[in-house]
Design an enzyme around this catalytic site. Sequence first.
Site, PDB file in Angstrom:
ATOM      1  N   TYR A  49     -95.269  -1.284   7.914  1.00 50.26           N
ATOM      2  CA  TYR A  49     -95.840  -1.844   8.973  1.00 50.26           C
ATOM      3  C   TYR A  49     -95.000  -2.498   9.852  1.00 50.26           C
ATOM      4  CZ  TYR A  49     -98.329  -5.232  12.130  1.00 50.26           C
ATOM      5  OH  TYR A  49     -98.621  -5.530  13.185  1.00 50.26           O
ATOM      6  N   TYR A  96     -98.937   0.816  16.220  1.00 50.16           N
ATOM      7  CA  TYR A  96    -100.163   1.140  16.161  1.00 50.16           C
ATOM      8  C   TYR A  96    -100.487   2.661  16.841  1.00 50.16           C
ATOM      9  CZ  TYR A  96    -101.065  -3.483  14.787  1.00 50.16           C
ATOM     10  OH  TYR A  96    -101.091  -4.479  14.001  1.00 50.16           O
ATOM     11  N   LYS A 130    -108.197  -5.773  21.023  1.00 48.20           N
ATOM     12  CA  LYS A 130    -108.762  -7.048  20.738  1.00 48.20           C
ATOM     13  C   LYS A 130    -109.495  -8.041  21.443  1.00 48.20           C
ATOM     14  CE  LYS A 130    -106.269  -6.390  16.776  1.00 48.20           C
ATOM     15  NZ  LYS A 130    -106.974  -5.817  15.889  1.00 48.20           N
TER      16      LYS A 130
HETATM   17  C1  PLP Z   1    -102.757  -1.938  19.221  1.00 45.48           C
HETATM   18  C2  PLP Z   1    -103.495  -1.962  18.038  1.00 45.48           C
HETATM   19  N1  PLP Z   1    -104.054  -1.214  17.632  1.00 45.48           N
HETATM   20  C3  PLP Z   1    -104.685  -0.975  16.523  1.00 45.48           C
HETATM   21  C4  PLP Z   1    -105.014  -2.130  15.675  1.00 45.48           C
HETATM   22  C5  PLP Z   1    -105.986  -2.031  14.456  1.00 45.48           C
HETATM   23  O1  PLP Z   1    -106.962  -2.856  14.635  1.00 45.48           O
HETATM   24  P1  PLP Z   1    -107.649  -3.378  13.398  1.00 45.48           P
HETATM   25  O2  PLP Z   1    -106.789  -4.518  13.046  1.00 45.48           O
HETATM   26  O3  PLP Z   1    -109.043  -3.941  13.914  1.00 45.48           O
HETATM   27  O4  PLP Z   1    -107.900  -2.453  12.387  1.00 45.48           O
HETATM   28  C6  PLP Z   1    -104.589  -3.420  16.347  1.00 45.48           C
HETATM   29  C7  PLP Z   1    -104.598  -4.427  15.525  1.00 45.48           C
HETATM   30  O5  PLP Z   1    -103.656  -5.187  15.181  1.00 45.48           O
HETATM   31  C8  PLP Z   1    -103.780  -3.174  17.347  1.00 45.48           C
HETATM   32  O6  PLP Z   1    -102.873  -4.343  17.981  1.00 45.48           O
END
Ligand code: PLP
Length: 317
Positions: free
Chosen positions: A240, A266, A26
């Site tokens: 999620y 993630y 981010k």
């Molecule tokens: C650690 C992490 N990786 C990947 C993502 C995924 O990114 P995006 O929301 O741009 O798809 C996020 C988003 O919240 C994240 O916090």
Amino acid sequence: MSDHLGGPRIYVKRDDTATLGLGGNKVRKLEFLLGRAVADRIDTVVTTGALQSNHARLTAAACARLGLTCILLLQDAVPVDTAPYRRSGNRLLDDLFGAEARLVGRYEPMAGALADAEAELRASGANALMIPLGGSNAVGTLGYARCAEEIRLYERETGLRFDEIVVATGSGGTQAGLVLGRRLHGLKAGIVGVSVNRPSSELSPIVAHLAGAAADLLGREFDGMADDVMVDDRHYAPGYGLPNDACREAISLCARLEGLVLDPVYSGKAMAALIAAIRGGAYGSAGSVLFIHTGGVPALFAYTEFTDRQPASPASA
Ligand SMILES: Cc1ncc(COP(=O)(O)O)c(C=O)c1O
């Protein structure tokens, strides 16, 4: 890791390390989103996310650095009700960075909470910016187009050519920026987004739309960008924010073989997808794959039950 799996060389782009707020993907989006906010003389930033949102934590950190008021609407969306999940990890950091966190109930519509915050800020005369979930709009997406440029420069400097780039995808902006940047900067590697929350049929059009909207901002048009969007949706079960065994194994392997820390929401799921692809013979052992570590590690401390259920050590894995 590469030796252990007997697959391609695995390179890791360390977007988890940054000078701001413990880092993560981010930061690249906020560079553009808040750059514009400062130019527009914004004084208050509002954004949304889950209780353990990395995006919310980094928005809080960036606002602290820029002297902006930050309001976080955090939805209790993930069915984890432990004390660490509710109080530690990103939640602890949100408070530390001085953001005002407002909790939104699991079944409460976020739209209502957002409308209330907007009305309140308008009445108070604040000049507020609403940043969407995950910072995923056209402006935020530009951050990852720049990341693709960095990757291309790295290839030029080293003479390497990545076969594929693997990254976690949630709200879609990170992958969208990479897809756009790939076209802008002539990367050959395909971008595989590993979904952490929904099927490809839902996420792919979002990614394609964001890539197109960001291209519009740059006054560029690309044909068939949607064809470049590859979403692997086989690794997010049971949902999620809920780790699975392959995610636990990926976190454990990276920790024990590389001293590299992944997160359970993630990067752990994205690495699990990469490991599954390698084991499935998707890449030759002479190849090179780039894993983008998007951060999220503070959330690890919110999942303490996770450590009680670690898989066996790499030797027996
Ligand atoms: C650690 C992490 N990786 C990947 C993502 C995924 O990114 P995006 O929301 O741009 O798809 C996020 C988003 O919240 C994240 O916090």
